[in-house]
Design an enzyme around this catalytic site. Structure first.
Site, short mmCIF file in Angstrom:
data_model
loop_
_atom_site.label_atom_id
_atom_site.label_comp_id
_atom_site.label_asym_id
_atom_site.label_seq_id
_atom_site.Cartn_x
_atom_site.Cartn_y
_atom_site.Cartn_z
N CYS A 2 -25.03 -23.59 116.76
CA CYS A 2 -25.13 -24.79 115.95
C CYS A 2 -26.61 -25.12 115.78
O CYS A 2 -27.47 -24.48 116.34
CB CYS A 2 -24.42 -25.94 116.64
N ARG A 28 -27.05 -21.91 110.52
CA ARG A 28 -26.64 -21.66 111.91
C ARG A 28 -25.21 -22.09 112.18
O ARG A 28 -24.62 -21.69 113.18
CB ARG A 28 -27.58 -22.41 112.86
N TRP A 75 -20.78 -25.52 114.69
CA TRP A 75 -19.90 -24.39 114.43
C TRP A 75 -18.97 -24.31 115.62
O TRP A 75 -19.42 -24.14 116.74
CB TRP A 75 -20.74 -23.13 114.29
N ASN A 101 -26.01 -27.92 121.78
CA ASN A 101 -25.66 -26.53 121.43
C ASN A 101 -25.33 -25.80 122.71
O ASN A 101 -25.98 -26.04 123.73
CB ASN A 101 -26.86 -25.80 120.82
N GLY A 102 -24.39 -24.86 122.64
CA GLY A 102 -24.08 -24.05 123.81
C GLY A 102 -22.71 -24.39 124.35
O GLY A 102 -21.89 -25.01 123.66
N LYS A 478 -21.06 -5.24 106.30
CA LYS A 478 -21.61 -6.16 105.30
C LYS A 478 -20.52 -6.56 104.31
O LYS A 478 -20.37 -7.71 103.94
CB LYS A 478 -22.76 -5.45 104.56
N GLU A 481 -17.93 -8.90 105.96
CA GLU A 481 -18.54 -10.20 106.29
C GLU A 481 -18.53 -11.15 105.09
O GLU A 481 -18.21 -12.33 105.24
CB GLU A 481 -20.01 -10.03 106.71
N HIS A 497 -8.85 12.90 111.27
CA HIS A 497 -8.15 12.74 112.54
C HIS A 497 -7.36 11.45 112.60
O HIS A 497 -7.05 10.96 113.69
CB HIS A 497 -9.16 12.81 113.70
N LYS A 596 -25.33 -17.42 111.88
CA LYS A 596 -26.45 -16.48 111.82
C LYS A 596 -26.77 -15.90 113.17
O LYS A 596 -26.89 -14.71 113.35
CB LYS A 596 -27.68 -17.20 111.26
#
Lengths: 601, 396
Positions: A2, A28, A75, A101-102, A478, A481, A497, A596
């Protein structure tokens, strides 16, 4: 994950400064946002969804302008995105506001204790314990700074914290395992999880270390490690606000794809001497020869790590690339003289830091390959090699991947190829011409035509061999995402295979085949396998091998060395992913569920 | 209130500069070691303008990417012209972002800051516009005006007949009324700014002219870039530090101790000049270009990422980005006829124009006045006497 911003002691509008900071940090995390403005009361406003929701809310119903405040974009890790779970969080009386954050690992215990004392929680987040703890210590008569310190001491886990208290003209901050940086302005101070948040206002910064707390007042700043006052160096960041602007592009990702010639020039500058025919990478001169090398990384950086390991193996040095989260969980043996290389754009990727710390604990030497000067990885490792790509805002890594691959070439030169002579001159020349070759791909790419024809198919496969195998994986990553469509990357030889069963006329296959060596011939055979199953085939080729007749469309790259061709092929695949996502109307710079820099494990 | 805003028109390709404009619009071609547009922005900022707008179109990413979102601490705002429908139509793309009066200049033409400053300060709010003019025998070629005292009575882009001696310098200060004039001007889909100004005159609006007498180097044809580069070198309008009189070398460039630089000359970032090479006079070397030992280069514009082999000789030439010239290549230069887009221009001073990423094999000789590329391949030991089109291969 965040984003945090705070400001105090300046004469601009506090709300506008906080919102601008949050806007700069939006990459972020972005499922909710909020601010708290301090003063004789603490005013908190927060909204789920994008920052625009908060801005609309504040436009409709402005808050009384204060002279300091904190803000946050979130986030989700605990609790779904909602107004309630958005930061800042407050205590029961609304006199303490905190952004975090965290992850607070012992939050359940703390929450239970607080609830047992009759405190009601209004959110499902781990963060809300912090304002309640501060409030409790205040009630017991602790002074504001002591109350904050005491609360922080209760916390286990990772945190970057900023708090404001009613009637206290200060911002209290703390860091453990989650980045936090203080900006020193001409007037006043800033605090943020990442430098771009306040880059418009100052470039003089101070990075907090784990276990440090700080008090920001309008005209002074004190940093402590528990009780001790710490004297910190002020660093000047070279990134300018200009570099983080969008420059008329619709998306940061496209801007950053187009920027690769310049970012590669920065990465290369001063790192070889053409006239003397030798590499001159100062950061690496004291890296002694390892017996083996272990790369640890996540996501796109992991694909760079695979490339690095492949190059080293080819040069006769045992090398592996591991996903950092797995490495930290089941760490392989580290024989004496093992060098563990952490590849992390931000230098803050929690999984990669965890793996590097594990390696360090076992006595291995560590090297950080990162983009961010002063980042945790850069500070904690024995060595650091900067990729100098400049700030990358798009969540999907583009220019930092190409710079990572170039920087890995420097590492290989230092660890293996310290010879002189024609071969070195050729490798230098291959790197020297690379920025213009990337420009050529950008100038001439027909990726948009490929997407127009095949962009609406069901699934997308990417195959490559040798150094192009990591590019196939990266091309698929990519693609998924930012398009949200199903995509997979495979080693070209592995297709038969198993995965070949997935191949139909509804699954375009992107085959990367460069050069005309035996491996390229084998990849061509693999391309024929999918072509005969009716799959649309798009080849990425330098035209050295007769591959186009097995393909429906071709994306061409200039002839390049075996080491630089993957970088050029990857640019084509970046453009394929970008154009597909754009055609689908996806949120390209901020894809759903992604952030990010992933600072949780 | 003085004018703060300026609009730079940088959306057009500049077809008469083909083959150099294959990958870039004309404003991004080099004047010395920097794009022409960089010099134009400098002139605007030096004239006191702070709010800068750039209209981009053809290969716009090359402009946006190079200049980013600010230039010399002034914010740059980009406006996109999706189809190149004339300079009036281009200006219209910036309409919403402009208020009051503003300056308009072309992004592909060097301009002195004094001309911009003169137009800016001469502009009176009560008139619809002010523009710079100069006495010139070339007026018919570049666009002309007629004036009575200081008032413009006629403006015309390409005069077919008649005597004109006043050249429209392409530097304007305009009022918002230009936009209604642009909207009222429809000429087979293409709206030129000059036609819109003519429309203003028809409506009885006042447009004033300001005489300018700055030195002037227009870049219309590929060989003009040599003159423009020389102009920039003699003006000393360079960003590299001046090592000795007229010798400008970037800090990150490498010049061998046995190389010779002849003033005026500019060497940009990361360039390498090998032993016994001779570079200059009237020569600019772009970033990351390598000149191998013993090469001799004079009166030439060498852009970025070029490689010039040992003992090559290059005179009067333009080598564009990424051109690769083998050892011993000879481009002797001199006067010759030049054919551009099927029109012959007699007796021009031009060695060769080598467009982006064209490869010239070692030992090749190129006759004066030759245009090659982009992405063409000339085999080693060839002799080239005629223009070579893009991506073609020459063996002889």
């Amino acid at each position: 994950m965040c984003g945090i911003i705070g400001c105090i002691g300046h004469s601009r509008g506090t709300v506008e400064t906080l919102l601008q900071g949050l806007s700069n940090l939006e990459y972020r995390g972005y499922d909710s946002a909020g601010i708290a403005v301090g003063g004789t009361s603490v005013v908190v406003r927060k909204q789920a969804g994008e920052l625009a929701n908060l801005r609309d809310d504040l436009d409709a119903d402005p808050v009384t302008p204060g002279s300091f405040g904190i803000g946050h974009t979130r986030w989700s890790t605990h609790g779904p995105p909602s107004d309630r779970n958005a930061h800042p969080h407050t205590d029961t009386d609304g006199e303490v506001a905190v952004v975090h954050n965290g992850i607070i690992e012992n939050y359940q215990q703390l929450r239970d204790d607080l609830q047992a004392q009759g405190i009601t929680f209004s959110s499902e987040t781990d963060s809300e314990v912090v304002p309640h703890l501060i409030s409790q210590y205040r009630a017991r008569g602790y002074a504001p700074e002591q109350a904050f310190q005491a609360a922080v001491e209760q916390l286990d886990g990772s945190y970057a914290l900023a708090a404001v208290l009613k009637d206290v003209n200060a911002i209290f901050v703390a860091r453990n395992d989650s980045p936090l940086v203080i900006g020193i302005g001409e007037e006043g101070y800033y605090v943020a999880s990442d430098v771009p948040a306040f880059l418009e206002y100052t470039r003089d910064v101070m990075y907090l270390e784990d276990g440090e707390t700080a008090v920001l007042r309008p005209t002074d700043l004190t940093v402590r490690n528990s009780e001790e006052i710490v004297e910190k160096d002020i660093q000047t960041v070279e990134w300018t606000a200009e570099e983080t602007g969008k420059s008329g592009y619709e998306h940061f990702m496209r801007k950053e794809i187009d920027e690769q010639p310049q970012s590669l020039r920065q990465c290369l500058r001063g790192r070889f001497d053409q006239l003397a025919g030798k590499f001159t990478v100062e950061e690496l001169t004291d890296v002694s020869d390892p017996q083996s090398v272990q790369f640890v990384a996540c996501g796109t950086s992991y694909h760079a790590a695979l490339y690095g390991a492949s190059l080293l193996q080819a040069a006769g040095i045992p090398a592996t690339a591991s996903l950092a989260s797995e490495y930290a969980t089941s760490t392989p043996p580290t024989p004496p003289e093992t060098l563990v290389v952490g590849v992390t754009q931000s230098g803050e990727t929690a999984d990669t830091l965890g793996a590097l710390r594990e390696a360090d604990k076992r006595g291995a030497r560590t090297l950080a390959l990162t983009n961010v000067v002063g980042s945790t990885a850069a500070r904690e490792c024995d060595h650091v090699l900067y990729i100098r790509a400049g700030p990358e805002i798009g969540v999907a890594a583009t220019k930092t991947f190409s710079s990572q691959l170039v920087a890995l070439n420097f590492l290989i030169e230092q660890l293996v190829d310290r010879s002189k002579g024609k071969q070195v001159r050729d490798r230098i020349e291959a790197l020297r011409v690379l920025p213009d070759q990337v420009q050529q791909v950008l100038d001439t790419s027909s990726a948009a035509d490929v997407v127009e024809k095949y962009g609406s198919k069901e699934s997308f496969f990417f195959i490559g061999r040798g150094l192009q195998y990591p590019v196939a994986l990266e091309g698929a990553l990519k693609f998924k995402e930012i398009t949200y469509e199903h995509a997979e990357g495979f080693a070209a030889g592995e297709l038969k295979h198993g995965p070949l069963a997935l191949v139909t006329d509804k699954t375009p296959v992107f085959g990367i085949v460069t050069g005309d060596t035996a491996p390229a011939q084998k990849t061509l055979s693999n391309i024929k396998e999918v072509e005969s199953r009716g799959a649309p085939v798009i080849i990425i080729t330098d035209g050295k091998i007769e591959a186009e007749r097995y393909a429906d469309m071709a994306l061409t790259i200039p002839e390049a060395s075996i080491r630089t061709a993957p970088i050029l092929a990857n640019v084509q695949l970046q453009l394929v992913a970008y154009h597909t996502a754009n055609a689908l109307g996806r949120s390209i710079d901020k894809p759903r569920n992604l952030a990010k820099s992933v600072t949780v494990e | 209130m003085s004018i703060d805003s300026a609009v730079v028109l940088a959306a057009g390709e500049g077809q008469r500069l083909r083959p150099l404009t294959r990958n870039r619009p004309k404003p991004m071609l080099s004047a010395g070691t920097r794009p022409i547009l960089g010099h134009v922005l400098d002139a605007l900022i030096d004239a006191g303008l702070t709010d800068l707008h750039i209209v981009v179109g053809y290969n716009r990413s090359r402009v946006q990417n190079h200049f980013g979102s600010t230039y010399r601490n002034r914010r740059l705002t980009y406006h996109t012209q999706t189809k190149q429908l004339g300079t009036g139509h281009a200006l219209q793309q910036a309409k919403e972002a402009l208020s009051g009066s503003f300056v308009v200049v072309n992004g592909d033409e060097l301009v002195d800051s004094t001309v911009v400053s003169d137009v800016r300060t001469a502009h009176i709010k009560t008139t619809a516009g002010t523009l710079a003019v100069r006495d010139s025998t070339q007026a018919a070629e570049f666009g002309a005006v007629r004036m009575q005292d200081d008032t413009v009575t006629e403006i015309i882009e390409t005069p077919q007949t008649g005597e004109y001696r006043l050249l429209n310098r392409g530097v304007y200060a305009l009022d918002h009324s230009i936009f209604s004039a642009i909207e009222a001007t429809t000429d087979d889909g293409v709206i030129r700014l000059t036609d819109a100004i003519a429309n203003l005159l028809e409506r009885g609006e006042t447009v004033r002219g300001v005489m300018s007498d700055d030195e002037w180097a227009a870049a219309t044809f590929p060989w003009d870039l040599l003159g423009v580069t020389t102009y920039v070198l003699y003006q000393g309008d360079l960003t590299q530090p001046e090592r000795r009189g007229g010798i400008y070398v970037h800090d990150s460039a490498t010049v061998h101790a046995d190389a010779t630089l002849i003033s005026p000359v500019a060497i940009d970032a990361d360039a390498v000049i090998g032993a016994q090479a001779t570079v200059g006079p009237d020569t600019a070397i772009g970033q990351n270009t390598t000149i191998k030992s013993g090469a001799v280069i004079s009166d030439s514009l060498i852009e970025s990422d070029v490689s010039i082999g040992a003992n090559a000789t290059i005179v009067d030439s333009v080598l564009a980005q990424g051109a690769q010239v083998g050892p011993g290549v000879t481009i002797p230069g001199g006067r010759s006829n030049v054919i551009v887009e099927e029109t012959l221009y007699p007796d021009r001073q031009l060695g060769a124009v080598i467009a982006d990423r064209t490869t010239i094999g070692g030992g090749t000789t190129i006759a004066p006045g030759t245009l090659i590329g982009p992405n063409a391949h000339i085999a080693a030991g060839s002799t080239v006497r005629t223009n070579v089109s893009a991506q073609s291969e020459v063996r002889n």
